[in-house]
Every structure is written in C-alpha cells, then in structure tokens.
Design a protein around this motif. Structure first.
Motif, mmCIF file in Angstrom:
data_model
loop_
_atom_site.group_PDB
_atom_site.id
_atom_site.type_symbol
_atom_site.label_atom_id
_atom_site.label_comp_id
_atom_site.label_asym_id
_atom_site.label_seq_id
_atom_site.Cartn_x
_atom_site.Cartn_y
_atom_site.Cartn_z
ATOM 1 N N UNK A 104 0.796 -1.234 -0.041
ATOM 2 C CA UNK A 104 -0.049 0.181 -0.056
ATOM 3 C C UNK A 104 0.847 1.188 -0.073
ATOM 4 N N UNK A 105 1.964 1.260 0.738
ATOM 5 C CA UNK A 105 2.884 2.507 0.846
ATOM 6 C C UNK A 105 3.402 2.731 -0.599
ATOM 7 N N UNK A 106 3.745 1.596 -1.366
ATOM 8 C CA UNK A 106 4.622 1.834 -2.458
ATOM 9 C C UNK A 106 3.501 2.377 -3.600
ATOM 10 N N UNK A 107 2.337 1.768 -3.456
ATOM 11 C CA UNK A 107 1.223 2.257 -4.360
ATOM 12 C C UNK A 107 0.693 3.863 -4.232
ATOM 13 N N UNK A 120 -2.323 0.305 -10.300
ATOM 14 C CA UNK A 120 -2.332 -1.001 -10.264
ATOM 15 C C UNK A 120 -0.712 -1.456 -10.043
ATOM 16 N N UNK A 121 -0.531 -2.776 -9.441
ATOM 17 C CA UNK A 121 0.717 -3.143 -9.601
ATOM 18 C C UNK A 121 0.832 -4.267 -10.289
ATOM 19 N N UNK A 172 -5.515 0.098 -6.554
ATOM 20 C CA UNK A 172 -5.886 0.961 -5.518
ATOM 21 C C UNK A 172 -6.712 2.110 -6.436
ATOM 22 N N UNK A 173 -7.951 2.488 -5.836
ATOM 23 C CA UNK A 173 -8.806 3.253 -6.638
ATOM 24 C C UNK A 173 -9.292 4.233 -5.595
ATOM 25 N N UNK A 174 -9.469 5.712 -5.989
ATOM 26 C CA UNK A 174 -9.785 6.691 -5.490
ATOM 27 C C UNK A 174 -11.327 6.628 -5.058
ATOM 28 N N UNK A 175 -11.772 6.651 -3.827
ATOM 29 C CA UNK A 175 -13.110 6.411 -3.539
ATOM 30 C C UNK A 175 -14.011 7.398 -3.922
ATOM 31 N N UNK A 176 -13.547 8.813 -4.339
ATOM 32 C CA UNK A 176 -14.377 9.762 -4.435
ATOM 33 C C UNK A 176 -14.651 9.573 -6.005
ATOM 34 N N UNK A 177 -13.884 8.823 -6.789
ATOM 35 C CA UNK A 177 -14.146 8.703 -8.341
ATOM 36 C C UNK A 177 -15.660 7.808 -8.416
ATOM 37 N N UNK A 209 -2.780 4.491 -13.728
ATOM 38 C CA UNK A 209 -1.118 4.200 -13.628
ATOM 39 C C UNK A 209 -1.032 2.739 -13.301
ATOM 40 N N UNK A 210 -0.153 2.188 -14.221
ATOM 41 C CA UNK A 210 0.372 0.872 -14.053
ATOM 42 C C UNK A 210 1.902 0.726 -13.618
ATOM 43 N N UNK A 211 2.133 0.083 -12.423
ATOM 44 C CA UNK A 211 3.469 -0.167 -11.842
ATOM 45 C C UNK A 211 3.990 -1.506 -12.591
ATOM 46 N N UNK A 212 5.230 -1.735 -12.568
ATOM 47 C CA UNK A 212 5.787 -2.851 -13.133
ATOM 48 C C UNK A 212 6.004 -3.938 -11.837
ATOM 49 N N UNK A 213 6.211 -3.165 -10.580
ATOM 50 C CA UNK A 213 6.672 -4.171 -9.536
ATOM 51 C C UNK A 213 5.476 -5.075 -9.045
ATOM 52 N N UNK A 214 5.618 -6.369 -8.637
ATOM 53 C CA UNK A 214 4.502 -7.013 -8.079
ATOM 54 C C UNK A 214 4.659 -6.988 -6.510
#
Length: 304
Positions: A104-107, A120-121, A172-177, A209-214
């Motif tokens: 969660x901290x990384x995201x 997303x990771x 991870x999704x912004x709840x307000x959206x 935004x898509x991250x490469x790290x799992x």
C-alpha cells in the motif's frame, strides 16, 4: 480516528475462507499503517470464517466484520463494503490472496507522484502451500517502466480465456471517483466482474497508472471460481460486456468499442461453443460432442 483521516479501506469478501482469511488480514496489518480500515464481508459462510474475523475485530479496532444474510456472491459483498468504506482509497483483497508488506505504501507513493485515480501493480502467481511464486501476471508484456493505461490499452489487454488479462489486477482506486460516478461491481456475474468494473471506471475518465513491480500475491487454488468457468458464465459476461460496448458507442469511444466488439464476437463464436462442447464431453455425451465438432470443426485444434 475520524473518517476524514482514513487513507485506505481494504475490502475483503469472504466465503468459507477459514483456511486462509487470517493470512489475508495479517498481510494488511503488516502494512504498518495506522490510517487504514479492513472491511471483511462474510458471504454467509458455513465454516468458522466469522469467528476468526470476529476475533481479529475484538483485538484490532481497524478490522470490521459485515455479514450477509444469504450468499449473494463476491460483487454484492464488495458493494456492501464500498458503501461502508470511509477511506480516501479503496483496495480489494481476495480472501485467499495476500499483500506484500510494503504494497500500500508503494502504491500510495505512485498515486501521489502521478495524481492518478487508479494505481495498479503487477501480481505474483503462487500455488497454495508454496513459498515461492512461479510467475507474474505481466511478465509476457513488454513493460519496462510505469505506464498510463487508456481505455483502449485496457481493453486490448483483455484476453478472453487467458490468465494474463488486466482484469486480474487489483488496483488502488480513489473512492471519490466511484462515489461521484455511481460506480459499483456488477452483480450476478461469476466471471469477469473485476474486468467490467475497471472498464466502467476508465470510461468515466479515470487516470490509470500501472506499476511494473508486483506487490500482490495471487494464490492459485484447485476449484477456484477463476478456474471453474462454464459456458453460462461466459454468456453472462458477454451480456454485461455488450451493454458496456453500447455505452462506449453512445459516448463516442468508437475505437475502443470496435475493439471490444471483436472480442465479443470471439467469445461468442469460439469460447462459448468450446466450453459447451467440453461440458457435453464431461457428461458423457460423446455422440452429441461429435455432432458439435462436425458443425464447428474450428473447435477441434483446441481439444488436441
């Protein structure tokens, strides 16, 4: 802690999850964050899932147990948790999966830097009972760095019948959206509910935004819903996807809609008949199966 101070709401739908629900909850507690909540929605389990979660709730104020009166499926469970959630961000965790301790901290770091609505990771694939993963979701894609995902990008990486679809991501999704656009999981689907949900999020104009790290561990278990799809499941997914395609056409997203239309045609012409054929074979209807193969010889290579 006030609702305004909550940063992340982690949603865990659970049904007969006594063997692994503690692992899932522990992985969220291991994030080391004090400004999160864990919402477990029990979908009328018949095992000891409720008592295990209730014990966590008694020891951790951030853990909340909600119980469904009857089994309504994973989407209904997630939607109930969404209605209950107070965090600025929503993270979904399946009860048989688990998080890396820094997930969660990384995201959140990526979210802050990119100002994205969705982050997303990649995810690790791991067999139940094993210590080491055997692969990653995105390893077959050429992604060397973070990337922004458009609606067309997302749909292009929906691979019907494949285990490498973007629909398996757990962003991870912004709840307000979600709140501002009235978005929720489609109920009544046993397959593809995540894919449809994320597609509507992108259609609403979300930045992805898509991250490469799992940092997510996706646990493969025998008999899981992802593996036990039927022709009826695909038909229901097609119906939901068809509604989405028509919405895209109506909103002027013609390129993405044409791509999705081709995917729909493939599912209806190849996947549904193939799954129906396999179901007939499993029931011992060899003569009917032969008749179906004569009618659709294109299905034969998939059986070899």
């Amino acid at each position: 802690m006030s609702a305004d101070a909550l940063l992340v709401s982690v949603i865990i739908p659970a049904f007969n999850a006594e063997s692994f629900i503690a692992r899932a909850i522990d992985s969220v507690l291991a994030q080391g964050m004090t400004n999160l909540e864990i919402i477990v929605v029990d979908d009328a389990s018949t095992d000891s899932t409720v008592s295990i979660v209730a014990d966590y709730q008694s020891r951790h104020s951030c853990v909340h147990l909600l119980q469904q009166a009857s089994n309504q499926g994973v989407s209904a469970a997630r939607n109930r948790a969404l209605a209950y959630a107070s965090g600025q961000w929503i993270a979904v965790l399946d009860a048989d999966d688990y998080f890396h301790p820094q997930r969660l901290l990384k995201m959140l770091e990526v979210a802050a830097a990119s100002h994205a609505d969705v982050v997303a990771d990649d995810l690790w694939r791991i067999e139940e009972g094993q210590l080491l993963p055997y692969g990653r979701l995105l390893e077959q894609l050429v992604i060397g760095q973070q990337m922004d995902v458009s609606l067309s990008d997302y749909l292009a990486n929906f691979k019907p019948g494949s285990a490498s679809s973007f629909g398996l991501l757990k962003p991870l999704i912004r709840r307000s959206l979600l709140r501002d656009n009235g978005l929720s999981y489609p109920e009544g689907l046993r397959l593809g509910e995540d894919f449809i949900f994320y597609a509507y999020i992108l259609l609403a104009g979300a930045s992805f935004r898509l991250m490469v790290e799992p940092y997510y561990f996706y646990v493969a278990r025998p008999g899981s819903l992802t593996k036990s799809r039927t022709s009826a499941d695909i038909q229901n997914l097609c119906a939901a996807y068809d509604v989405f395609v028509q919405r895209m056409f109506a909103m002027g997203e013609e390129e993405a809609a044409r791509l999705a239309s081709r995917q729909l045609a493939y599912m209806r012409e190849r996947q549904i008949p193939l799954l129906h054929l396999l179901e007939v074979i499993r029931r011992g209807g060899l003569f009917l199966a032969l008749k179906l193969l004569i009618q659709r010889p294109v299905l034969l290579p998939a059986l070899i």
